[in-house]
Design a protein around this motif. Structure first.
Motif, PDB file in Angstrom:
ATOM      1  N   GLN A 186       1.872  -2.455   1.780  1.00  0.00           N
ATOM      2  CA  GLN A 186       0.979  -2.506   2.829  1.00  0.00           C
ATOM      3  C   GLN A 186      -0.402  -3.174   2.204  1.00  0.00           C
ATOM      4  OE1 GLN A 186       1.913   0.237   5.521  1.00  0.00           O
ATOM      5  NE2 GLN A 186       0.593  -1.259   6.313  1.00  0.00           N
ATOM      6  N   VAL A 215      -2.378  -6.635   7.244  1.00  0.00           N
ATOM      7  CA  VAL A 215      -2.940  -5.882   8.235  1.00  0.00           C
ATOM      8  C   VAL A 215      -2.233  -5.332   9.570  1.00  0.00           C
ATOM      9  CG1 VAL A 215      -4.918  -6.416  10.216  1.00  0.00           C
ATOM     10  CG2 VAL A 215      -5.209  -7.282   7.879  1.00  0.00           C
ATOM     11  N   GLU A 216      -2.376  -4.122   9.827  1.00  0.00           N
ATOM     12  CA  GLU A 216      -1.265  -3.385  10.815  1.00  0.00           C
ATOM     13  C   GLU A 216      -1.995  -2.554  11.406  1.00  0.00           C
ATOM     14  OE1 GLU A 216       1.892  -1.694   8.612  1.00  0.00           O
ATOM     15  OE2 GLU A 216       3.129  -1.684  10.450  1.00  0.00           O
ATOM     16  N   TYR A 263      -8.190   8.615   1.581  1.00  0.00           N
ATOM     17  CA  TYR A 263      -7.903   9.712   2.839  1.00  0.00           C
ATOM     18  C   TYR A 263      -8.734   9.242   4.028  1.00  0.00           C
ATOM     19  CZ  TYR A 263      -8.168  13.957   5.368  1.00  0.00           C
ATOM     20  OH  TYR A 263      -8.135  14.855   6.466  1.00  0.00           O
ATOM     21  N   GLN A 264      -9.927   9.167   3.786  1.00  0.00           N
ATOM     22  CA  GLN A 264     -10.825   9.155   5.131  1.00  0.00           C
ATOM     23  C   GLN A 264     -10.320   7.815   5.666  1.00  0.00           C
ATOM     24  OE1 GLN A 264     -14.965   9.027   3.253  1.00  0.00           O
ATOM     25  NE2 GLN A 264     -15.175  11.068   4.452  1.00  0.00           N
ATOM     26  N   ASP A 265     -10.288   6.540   5.125  1.00  0.00           N
ATOM     27  CA  ASP A 265      -9.936   5.258   5.651  1.00  0.00           C
ATOM     28  C   ASP A 265      -8.484   5.325   6.026  1.00  0.00           C
ATOM     29  OD1 ASP A 265     -12.412   4.658   5.013  1.00  0.00           O
ATOM     30  OD2 ASP A 265     -11.910   3.239   3.366  1.00  0.00           O
ATOM     31  N   GLY A 311      -9.386   7.293   9.770  1.00  0.00           N
ATOM     32  CA  GLY A 311      -9.587   5.886  10.399  1.00  0.00           C
ATOM     33  C   GLY A 311      -8.232   5.125  10.746  1.00  0.00           C
ATOM     34  N   GLN A 312      -7.102   5.527  10.306  1.00  0.00           N
ATOM     35  CA  GLN A 312      -5.832   4.972  10.449  1.00  0.00           C
ATOM     36  C   GLN A 312      -5.897   3.350  10.161  1.00  0.00           C
ATOM     37  OE1 GLN A 312      -3.372   6.066  11.434  1.00  0.00           O
ATOM     38  NE2 GLN A 312      -3.719   8.273  11.748  1.00  0.00           N
ATOM     39  N   ASP A 313      -6.809   3.113   8.994  1.00  0.00           N
ATOM     40  CA  ASP A 313      -6.829   1.739   8.677  1.00  0.00           C
ATOM     41  C   ASP A 313      -6.038   1.543   7.162  1.00  0.00           C
ATOM     42  OD1 ASP A 313      -7.349  -0.529   7.804  1.00  0.00           O
ATOM     43  OD2 ASP A 313      -9.804  -0.314   7.826  1.00  0.00           O
ATOM     44  N   LEU A 314      -4.678   1.259   7.637  1.00  0.00           N
ATOM     45  CA  LEU A 314      -3.775   1.326   6.664  1.00  0.00           C
ATOM     46  C   LEU A 314      -3.957   0.315   5.508  1.00  0.00           C
ATOM     47  CD1 LEU A 314      -0.626   2.262   8.803  1.00  0.00           C
ATOM     48  CD2 LEU A 314      -2.111   3.783   7.471  1.00  0.00           C
ATOM     49  N   ALA A 342      -6.548  -1.374   4.286  1.00  0.00           N
ATOM     50  CA  ALA A 342      -7.800  -1.084   3.454  1.00  0.00           C
ATOM     51  C   ALA A 342      -7.424   0.388   2.492  1.00  0.00           C
ATOM     52  CB  ALA A 342      -8.920  -0.867   4.234  1.00  0.00           C
ATOM     53  N   ILE A 380       1.711   9.421  15.193  1.00  0.00           N
ATOM     54  CA  ILE A 380       1.718   8.062  14.775  1.00  0.00           C
ATOM     55  C   ILE A 380       2.925   7.960  13.735  1.00  0.00           C
ATOM     56  CG2 ILE A 380       0.680   6.257  13.671  1.00  0.00           C
ATOM     57  CD1 ILE A 380      -1.977   7.149  15.046  1.00  0.00           C
ATOM     58  N   ARG A 420       6.477   5.995  14.452  1.00  0.00           N
ATOM     59  CA  ARG A 420       7.031   4.552  13.615  1.00  0.00           C
ATOM     60  C   ARG A 420       8.245   5.045  13.007  1.00  0.00           C
ATOM     61  NH1 ARG A 420       2.033   2.020  10.642  1.00  0.00           N
ATOM     62  NH2 ARG A 420       3.587   1.208   9.491  1.00  0.00           N
ATOM     63  N   ASN A 479     -12.258   2.966  16.147  1.00  0.00           N
ATOM     64  CA  ASN A 479     -12.962   3.358  15.140  1.00  0.00           C
ATOM     65  C   ASN A 479     -14.052   4.595  15.162  1.00  0.00           C
ATOM     66  OD1 ASN A 479     -10.806   2.095  13.407  1.00  0.00           O
ATOM     67  ND2 ASN A 479     -12.233   0.482  13.276  1.00  0.00           N
ATOM     68  N   VAL A 495     -14.023   7.833  15.122  1.00  0.00           N
ATOM     69  CA  VAL A 495     -14.309   8.769  14.100  1.00  0.00           C
ATOM     70  C   VAL A 495     -15.171   8.400  12.903  1.00  0.00           C
ATOM     71  CG1 VAL A 495     -12.931  10.476  12.878  1.00  0.00           C
ATOM     72  CG2 VAL A 495     -11.727   9.302  14.667  1.00  0.00           C
ATOM     73  N   GLN A 496     -14.945   7.328  12.406  1.00  0.00           N
ATOM     74  CA  GLN A 496     -15.384   6.675  11.216  1.00  0.00           C
ATOM     75  C   GLN A 496     -16.889   6.603  11.728  1.00  0.00           C
ATOM     76  OE1 GLN A 496     -12.172   4.614  11.484  1.00  0.00           O
ATOM     77  NE2 GLN A 496     -12.298   3.943   9.166  1.00  0.00           N
ATOM     78  N   ASP A 505     -18.906   9.410  11.641  1.00  0.00           N
ATOM     79  CA  ASP A 505     -19.098   9.791  10.136  1.00  0.00           C
ATOM     80  C   ASP A 505     -20.432   9.048   9.736  1.00  0.00           C
ATOM     81  OD1 ASP A 505     -17.700  11.837   9.464  1.00  0.00           O
ATOM     82  OD2 ASP A 505     -15.854  10.511   8.702  1.00  0.00           O
ATOM     83  N   LYS A 509     -13.606  -4.739  12.986  1.00  0.00           N
ATOM     84  CA  LYS A 509     -12.180  -4.580  12.415  1.00  0.00           C
ATOM     85  C   LYS A 509     -11.496  -4.236  13.778  1.00  0.00           C
ATOM     86  CE  LYS A 509     -11.328  -2.415   7.745  1.00  0.00           C
ATOM     87  NZ  LYS A 509     -11.749  -1.440   7.020  1.00  0.00           N
ATOM     88  N   ALA A 555      -8.160  -6.166  14.918  1.00  0.00           N
ATOM     89  CA  ALA A 555      -6.807  -5.661  14.622  1.00  0.00           C
ATOM     90  C   ALA A 555      -6.040  -5.417  15.999  1.00  0.00           C
ATOM     91  CB  ALA A 555      -6.863  -4.286  13.819  1.00  0.00           C
TER      92      ALA A 555
END
Lengths: 291, 448
Positions: A36, A40-41, A251-253, A257-260, A262, B85, B89, B403, B405-406, B409, B442, B446
């Motif tokens: 992963q 970028v996904e 965990y945060q990202d 953040g669903q940024d798999l 990173a 999610i 998947r 993004n 949520v972030q 933060d 970002k 994406a």
């Protein structure tokens, strides 16, 4: 040894349950994380593009990553050393108690049975800036406690909570280690005129070194990975990212953040880092251990 | 059945018979269930709210016999979104999932993963009137050309809760409607010693930046707060928001304002009488009522008289219901029927009165008024008046930022640094905007 070489499959069969568990719950997800990290996904997995090292470069260019790295170093060192030092002190004291020893021991081991999140909530209540007992006492002493705003206080709070949680585990091992030390050695040292302080540092402490080394490894792993629940309930990584450790950032990202990509890149870096740390511990610290 | 199989020796001796019995029973129970279409609804409503959700589903199930809606509690908002999610998947997505407002951009750009509500309703030939919904509520989940993407479910908006006892003691009769007036009133509170803290807030980014911008008609981000495109960038570091944060920072020095935390951590400061006022979600009404042992009142969120003459509506927070792809035709029809039921004035009025969340339709608001609820519970209509006082503008329709949520933060982080005196308001907000814009860029990469 030669006797066992005839059995080619039996050992594998006997090890299979353990291997399957490690394979399914560690190697498979770990390999997926490595894979992963190079893609970028989007969150739903609808599009996926090979990104090469872009995820790693992005992570390493992020100032927040270095802040989290610094926090992790301070946090892990304080937790591992603090939890071990206090546990050793308590174990030495408990070892000398004759009356009611079991009651003391039970009370000291108790915190280990508390889930990290529950431990976090307990400390949160004690230190809540408005309702907390400790914060009220601190206020009376003229210290304005508000860990929602003061990063240093927040870090101190999660360190305290994490130390408290891990202390019992260390205590059990230190106590067992102490009880395994032959009394005759200490008596001989006493006859030779060594005081309690000298006896501890020249006899007890070296004989405890295998235990201490084992605990050092376990406590580092604990501080790195298992304090997540405590941090999540007490500070949620804040304020201003002051309590965001590397694991918490993954965990945060990844989850929030669903940024798999990173997040996966960070977990690969973390795996390498902890692997290196364990290697260093075994190569250099273990040399000084006397078995 | 299975228990008797394991424990009774007769079942062991004659396994064929025991098994056959189990099978028959299983088939029978499946047969009765399969006559109705099953619909999974994943939600994040715990405690009393969760019970209410189950009640709504049960009432719907009892009202007809074609569909069965099964609500499943999946943890907090983040956990619910993450598990939906992951389930998508794995090809096992629920038909309906409750997603918080900040997840809206992620959901709407996941084009193959969702079925927009307007399309679902059209496909099912359901009688669906988008104009029945409150524009300020539904607007958050609607495209710029008026197509509803997800069904608003639980929405709230920030209001001001005040401790009447403290204000009386300080000699403040009316709660000012402007920030300028509020400053003077809070000064009286602190100077008179009626309370050591004037004002605190829950959800600071939502109240003090997002809603401050909407209420005073200033853009929070470019591209109509992101509604018009993915290339939206944050603008709060170039608007009156900077002056506003500067003001709060100053108020902090003399006790007129106290920062209490990122989420609801500030509430005890108000409950305990430490702070005279608290800005927070209209859905906190029940919490305030249960915890306050003083007289309290609800006032609208103030506006900035230096920026606008008449305030806009405020924007909402909360969650909406999304339909995930992969549902059968029958299931989609079931979801459409359920959404229609959920939007009916009776169900909405009940939900609104029980939870304190805003009603999603004008009919439900009207029904609640007719039932005399607002007269019996003074202050509960402040939010609805605030939401419907004016037609939403580009700046007060909502936020559609990836993004988010972030980004929240990042903003909270900046506020904490500003209020602890590490950086100036301008420098802190500049840094937050820069970090937030990197997150937006970002998201744009994406999703385009």
């Amino acid at each position: 040894m030669t006797h066992f070489q005839r059995y080619r499959f039996t050992p594998w069969l006997l090890m299979a349950p353990q291997l399957i568990i490690v394979g399914v719950f560690f190697f498979w997800p770990a390999l997926q994380a490595v894979e992963q990290a190079f893609y970028v996904e989007d969150a739903f997995g609808l599009s996926r593009q090979f990104a090469g090292l872009a995820n790693f470069i992005a992570v390493l260019q992020e100032p927040d990553y270095y802040q989290a790295l610094g926090t992790t170093v301070v946090f892990s060192l304080s937790v591992a050393l603090g939890a071990m030092a206090i546990a050793l002190l308590l174990a030495v004291q408990a070892d000398r108690v004759l009356k009611g020893a079991n009651a003391y021991k039970t009370l000291l081991i108790w915190p280990y049975a508390v889930a990290p999140a529950v431990a976090g909530v307990l400390w949160l209540f004690l230190f809540d800036p408005t309702l907390g007992l400790v914060s009220a006492a601190l206020k009376a002493l003229g210290i304005d406690w508000n860990h929602n705003l003061d990063g240093g206080q927040a870090l101190l709070l999660v360190i305290l909570a994490s130390i408290w949680k891990q202390m019992s585990y260390n205590f059990v091992f230190f106590l067992a280690g102490l009880q395994a030390i032959p009394k005759s050695l200490l008596e001989a040292a006493a006859i030779d005129g060594a005081g309690p302080w000298r006896r501890f540092w020249t006899v007890t402490f070296p004989l405890l070194s295998p235990t201490s080394f084992f605990l050092l490894v376990m406590n580092s792993v604990y501080a790195f990975f298992e304090t997540f629940g405590t941090i999540d309930t007490v500070t949620g990584g804040g304020p201003g990212g002051a309590t965001t450790t590397l694991v918490y950032k993954v965990y945060q990202d990844g989850f929030i953040g669903q940024d798999l990509g990173a997040s996966a890149a960070q977990s690969v870096l973390l795996m390498i880092l902890v692997g290196l740390l364990t290697l260093i511990q075994f190569r250099f610290v273990e040399r000084r251990v006397q078995y | 059945m299975s228990r008797s199989l394991l424990t009774s020796p007769r079942a062991w001796r004659r396994p064929a018979l025991g098994l056959a019995g189990t099978l028959a029973a299983t088939l029978l129970s499946m047969g009765s269930a399969q006559a109705e279409t099953q619909i999974e609804w994943w939600h994040a409503m715990g405690g009393a709210l969760g019970k209410k959700v189950n009640e709504i589903a049960a009432d719907f199930n009892a009202s007809q016999d074609e569909y069965v809606v099964n609500p499943v509690f999946k943890g907090n908002y983040t956990e619910t979104m993450t598990s939906a999610i992951a389930a998508f998947r794995a090809g096992k997505a629920p038909q309906i999932v409750q997603i918080y407002e900040v997840g809206t951009a992620t959901m709407m750009h996941a084009k193959g993963a969702i079925v927009p509500v307007y399309q679902l309703m059209a496909d099912a030939n359901a009688d669906f009137d988008p104009n029945a919904y409150l524009p300020a509520v539904a607007g958050y989940y609607t495209t710029t050309d008026g197509k509803m993407l997800s069904l608003p479910f639980n929405s709230s908006t920030p209001v001001t809760y005040v401790n009447r006892d403290i204000l009386d003691k300080a000699g403040v009769d009316e709660v000012p409607t402007t920030w300028q007036g509020l400053g003077k009133a809070l000064e009286k509170v602190v100077d008179s010693g009626a309370a050591e803290c004037g004002l605190t807030t829950t959800w600071p980014s939502w109240v003090m930046l997002e809603n401050y911008s909407a209420r005073n008609d200033i853009p929070f981000a470019s591209e109509a707060n992101g509604f018009k495109g993915l290339d939206a960038r944050l603008q709060f570091n170039k608007t009156a928001v900077v002056d506003h944060i500067q003001r709060l920072d100053q108020w902090q020095e003399d006790g007129r304002f106290v920062y209490g935390g990122r989420k609801d951590e500030a509430a005890p400061k108000f409950y305990s009488g430490e702070c005279a006022m608290m800005m927070g979600s209209s859905a906190s009404y029940a919490g305030v009522r249960d915890n306050a042992d003083f007289n309290f009142a609800v006032a609208p969120l103030p506006y900035d008289a230096d920026v606008v003459d008449t305030p806009n509506n405020t924007i909402i927070g909360g969650a909406s219901l999304w339909v995930l792809n992969g549902a059968s035709e029958a299931q989609k029809e079931g979801v459409a029927a359920f959404f229609k039921y959920l939007s009916s004035p009776e169900v909405q009025a009940d939900w609104h009165q029980f939870t304190g969340y805003l009603p999603i339709t004008t009919a439900a608001a009207k029904l609640t008024r007719e039932q005399g609820f607002y007269d019996k519970n003074p202050g509960t209509d402040v939010a609805i008046k605030q939401m419907t006082g004016s037609a939403p503008t580009e700046n007060s329709k909502g936020l559609r930022l990836g993004n988010m949520v972030q980004i929240r933060d990042v903003i909270n982080e900046a506020l904490e640094k500003i209020f602890s005196g590490d950086v100036s308001p301008q420098a802190g907000l500049d840094e937050a905007a820069e970090k937030g814009n990197a997150l937006l860029a970002k998201f744009q990469r994406a999703n385009s």
